[in-house]
Design an enzyme around this catalytic site. Structure first.
Site, short mmCIF file in Angstrom:
data_model
loop_
_atom_site.label_atom_id
_atom_site.label_comp_id
_atom_site.label_asym_id
_atom_site.label_seq_id
_atom_site.Cartn_x
_atom_site.Cartn_y
_atom_site.Cartn_z
N ASP A 67 0.83 -1.21 0.00
CA ASP A 67 0.00 0.00 0.00
C ASP A 67 0.86 1.25 0.00
OD1 ASP A 67 0.96 -0.32 2.60
OD2 ASP A 67 -0.99 -0.88 3.42
N GLU A 136 -9.56 -2.25 5.43
CA GLU A 136 -10.20 -1.99 6.71
C GLU A 136 -11.41 -2.92 6.87
OE1 GLU A 136 -8.29 -0.38 8.44
OE2 GLU A 136 -8.07 1.75 7.99
#
Ligand code: PGA
Length: 235
Positions: A67, A136
């Site tokens: 990421d 998430e």
């Protein structure tokens, strides 16, 4: 399905173990595709890899980071580009920076990984909310690399790296859960007391739970979880 996990006396011994696994693979398979993570957890692994790198040839190794924040210049000290350069890449004499890859908003990262033959070994940390990469809670099992919004928990957790919490980016580009699951072999690493509750929860899971993204790994054939005693203290 159950997770395979090992408890090490401390983070150093776990990191040295992992670094040896990676170094052995680089030796055996010079064109290795390594999936890399950032954050506090892999720092000792990267240091151990640097220590082991003297007679290793990294020139054909490709790296794929999980990421990157959206909105930070790569030269920003909090960017993951900067982190990887300074904590690993610049210290591996034979590594070619052109072989390091990060997800961005403007290219198909999953396709890029595929065109290199896929990730052989993926390192993962875990967030206190159960995220892997920046997937998430609520991330779907079939998610690919995409722009994601960071939760308040993640922003608060990562504020320690920034001068002020308001400077933590609100968005990132992250490999998805499906992207991560394509790796041949996965090591999930967790250190410290703050990770003990989520590790307890993760190891109690029987199947994928949308609220605990790391639980997708129950569906992967080759995952090992490496813990220090503090992260294992609630087991
Ligand atoms: P940390 O982050 O290694 O800094 O604890 C892990 C994560 O959020 O995935």
């Amino acid at each position: 399905m159950k997770f395979k996990f090992t408890i090490f006396p401390n983070s150093k011994s776990a990191s040295v173990f992992l670094a040896h696994k990676i170094a052995d693979l680089v030796k055996a398979q010079p064109q290795l595709n390594l999936g890399l993570a950032t954050g506090s957890t892999p720092l000792e692994t990267y240091q151990a890899l640097i220590d082991l790198s003297h007679d290793l040839d990294y020139s054909a190794v490709n790296t794929f980071n999980l990421d990157e924040y959206v909105g930070l210049e790569y030269a920003n000290k909090q960017s993951y580009h900067y982190y990887m350069l300074h904590n690993l890449f610049l210290h591996l004499k034979t590594f070619k920076l052109a072989n390091s890859h990060f997800p961005t908003l403007d290219h198909d990262y999953d396709q890029l990984i595929k065109s290199h033959g896929g990730i052989d070994l993926q390192i993962l940390g875990i967030g206190t909310n159960g995220h892997i990469g920046f997937n998430e809670p609520g991330s779907s099992a079939d998610s690919l690399t995409r722009k994601v919004q960071l939760t308040a928990t993640t922003i608060a957790d990562n504020a320690r790296f920034f001068a002020d919490q308001s400077l933590v980016p609100t968005h990132a580009v992250s490999m998805g859960l499906h992207s991560i699951m394509q790796a041949q072999k996965i090591y999930l690493v967790a250190f410290g007391k703050s990770k003990a509750p989520i590790i307890k929860e993760l190891l109690a899971q029987q199947q994928f739970d949308l609220n605990l993204p790391a639980s997708i790994l129950l569906e992967h054939a080759d995952v090992e979880i490496l813990l220090d005693e503090a992260a294992a203290s609630e087991l």
